[in-house]
Design an enzyme around this catalytic site. Sequence first.
Site, short mmCIF file in Angstrom:
data_model
loop_
_atom_site.label_atom_id
_atom_site.label_comp_id
_atom_site.label_asym_id
_atom_site.label_seq_id
_atom_site.Cartn_x
_atom_site.Cartn_y
_atom_site.Cartn_z
N PRO A 236 86.67 25.89 18.90
CA PRO A 236 87.23 26.47 17.59
C PRO A 236 87.91 25.72 17.24
O PRO A 236 88.88 25.25 17.43
CB PRO A 236 87.73 27.53 19.00
CG PRO A 236 87.08 27.52 20.04
CD PRO A 236 86.93 26.22 19.85
N ASP A 237 88.44 25.84 16.16
CA ASP A 237 89.21 25.82 15.57
C ASP A 237 90.46 26.41 15.68
O ASP A 237 90.65 27.34 16.02
CB ASP A 237 89.67 26.34 13.50
CG ASP A 237 89.44 27.21 12.89
OD1 ASP A 237 89.33 27.88 13.55
OD2 ASP A 237 88.20 27.43 11.93
N PHE A 238 91.89 26.73 14.79
CA PHE A 238 92.90 27.40 15.71
C PHE A 238 93.23 28.72 14.43
O PHE A 238 93.23 29.77 14.96
CB PHE A 238 94.45 26.72 14.97
CG PHE A 238 94.60 25.85 16.27
CD1 PHE A 238 94.57 25.13 16.54
CD2 PHE A 238 95.55 25.06 15.97
CE1 PHE A 238 94.28 24.43 18.29
CE2 PHE A 238 96.15 23.82 16.76
CZ PHE A 238 95.23 24.09 18.31
N ARG A 239 92.76 28.81 13.61
CA ARG A 239 93.55 29.68 12.05
C ARG A 239 92.52 30.61 12.01
O ARG A 239 92.06 31.69 10.99
CB ARG A 239 94.02 29.42 11.14
CG ARG A 239 95.64 28.42 11.46
CD ARG A 239 96.28 27.77 10.84
NE ARG A 239 97.34 26.98 11.58
CZ ARG A 239 97.83 25.80 11.97
NH1 ARG A 239 96.56 25.19 12.01
NH2 ARG A 239 98.68 25.57 12.60
N HIS B 79 97.74 13.52 14.93
CA HIS B 79 98.44 14.03 16.25
C HIS B 79 98.00 13.45 17.36
O HIS B 79 98.10 14.99 18.35
CB HIS B 79 98.12 16.23 15.73
CG HIS B 79 98.19 16.42 14.60
ND1 HIS B 79 98.07 17.94 13.60
CD2 HIS B 79 99.55 16.39 13.26
CE1 HIS B 79 98.40 17.63 13.22
NE2 HIS B 79 99.55 16.64 12.58
N CYS C 140 81.07 23.00 5.96
CA CYS C 140 81.32 21.56 5.48
C CYS C 140 80.09 20.48 6.07
O CYS C 140 79.33 19.50 4.94
CB CYS C 140 82.63 20.89 6.44
SG CYS C 140 82.72 20.24 8.16
N ASN D 61 93.04 16.07 14.27
CA ASN D 61 91.96 15.98 15.38
C ASN D 61 92.15 16.02 17.11
O ASN D 61 92.50 14.01 16.69
CB ASN D 61 90.33 15.88 15.30
CG ASN D 61 89.60 17.72 14.08
OD1 ASN D 61 90.81 18.60 14.14
ND2 ASN D 61 88.63 17.62 13.75
N ILE D 62 92.09 16.18 17.77
CA ILE D 62 92.57 15.57 19.28
C ILE D 62 90.25 15.50 20.21
O ILE D 62 91.12 15.13 21.62
CB ILE D 62 93.39 16.07 19.68
CG1 ILE D 62 93.06 17.90 19.71
CG2 ILE D 62 94.43 16.21 18.85
CD1 ILE D 62 93.91 18.64 20.83
N ASP D 63 90.07 16.21 19.59
CA ASP D 63 88.80 16.21 20.17
C ASP D 63 88.30 14.52 20.68
O ASP D 63 87.13 13.99 21.21
CB ASP D 63 87.94 16.42 19.67
CG ASP D 63 87.04 16.39 17.60
OD1 ASP D 63 87.41 15.86 17.44
OD2 ASP D 63 87.31 17.71 17.91
N GLU E 295 87.29 27.40 2.52
CA GLU E 295 88.07 28.19 1.85
C GLU E 295 89.31 27.71 1.35
O GLU E 295 88.84 25.72 1.29
CB GLU E 295 89.01 28.96 2.59
CG GLU E 295 89.92 28.00 3.62
CD GLU E 295 90.93 29.02 4.79
OE1 GLU E 295 91.20 29.77 4.23
OE2 GLU E 295 91.60 28.31 5.91
N CYS F 8 111.10 10.53 39.15
CA CYS F 8 111.01 11.08 38.53
C CYS F 8 110.28 13.16 38.53
O CYS F 8 110.89 14.02 37.99
CB CYS F 8 110.34 10.80 37.24
SG CYS F 8 110.22 11.71 35.24
N CYS G 272 110.64 11.04 31.65
CA CYS G 272 110.91 8.80 31.43
C CYS G 272 109.23 8.38 30.89
O CYS G 272 109.33 7.00 30.50
CB CYS G 272 111.07 8.71 32.78
SG CYS G 272 109.21 9.13 33.70
N SER H 186 93.28 23.57 6.67
CA SER H 186 93.66 24.57 6.35
C SER H 186 94.38 24.19 5.39
O SER H 186 95.73 23.91 5.07
CB SER H 186 94.10 25.84 7.21
OG SER H 186 95.35 25.57 8.10
N CYS I 125 104.46 13.56 37.00
CA CYS I 125 104.94 11.48 37.20
C CYS I 125 104.73 11.55 38.26
O CYS I 125 105.06 11.40 39.38
CB CYS I 125 106.47 11.83 36.26
SG CYS I 125 106.83 10.12 35.81
#
Length: 280
Positions: free
Chosen positions: A45-48, A138, A256, A119-121, A238, A175, A149, A213, A170
């Site tokens: 899923p996307d965020f928005r 990101h 897309c 994206n982080i996927d 959009e 720490c 640390c 977006s 950690c």
Amino acid sequence: VDENTPTQTLESRTLEAVAKLIKDGRASQIVVMTGAGISTSAGIPDFRSPDTGLYANLARLNLPQAEAVFEISYFRNNPLPFYTLAQELYPGNYRPTITHSFINLLHNKGLLLKLFTQNIDCLEREAGLPGEMIVEAHGSFARQSCIECKCPYPHDLMQKAIREKSVPHCLQDSCNGLVKPEIVFFGEQLPTQFFMNKALPAEADLCIIMGTSLSVQPFASLPQFCSEGVPRVLINQEQVGGIGSRTDDVLVLGDCDDGVRKLAEACGWLEELEEMWAKT
Ligand code: CNA
């Protein structure tokens, strides 16, 4: 600009004109900018997006507000919601989309200057795109470290923690801080890689923006760095980020994967693209 404003570079503000530019060899330094929307058809899923987006579905995590899941101060007191989400997003669970393969195809044809992704996927890597072609603005799940640390944490232990939905700490005795994948939280600095490459769009001769977006800064400003007269193509559900305001902006509103197939077809690459995707 309205429909009647003359274009500078393209014959018309259409995908066909963009394809012609590529085929004529006048676009060979392409920057691609992407966001969560290119991975929704993979099942992430996307965020928005209303109803289907992660923010709309985080109520079960009892957060004060959805964004808290990516806030470092919230994470410090309550890391579990993030780890719940991380388990869902963690690489390995999803297959790249044809849009990811399209970016890889551009690279194979020597036409990709750089991919900037929010994206982080890691799906662009899984589609075969080499790491040096990607600016993960990101961050990603590729590395993890202690939030206190900054000491790196072993990848295999992280995979285990994600699987078991436990929160890793950690390993330094003195720490014991919380460990988090090096994905960028609100208020955190973007990776140096982003700042080293952020002027690159000025060197591009074509920009393709997909599935974002364009609401998170500083990423959202990247399309503005493209030179005047350089076509910027937005393939998205959009209209976003003021794309459409320049004479050579092209809007392809909708899914897309559909837009990418149309562009590939206009370039004469559709069969090759489908074959490439089938192998992922
Ligand atoms: P966003 O703010 O959720 O926007 C997504 C955009 O994509 C919206 O404009 C949607 O209309 C559009 N969209 C959704 N599905 C499609 C589709 N199938 N075809 C075309 N357009 C579509 O996401 P952004 O990436 O712009 O926001 C930045 C955040 C989201 C980054 O920090 C990411 O790390 C974060 N994120 C990443 C993932 C991932 O890695 N896959 C998933 C969810 C959120």
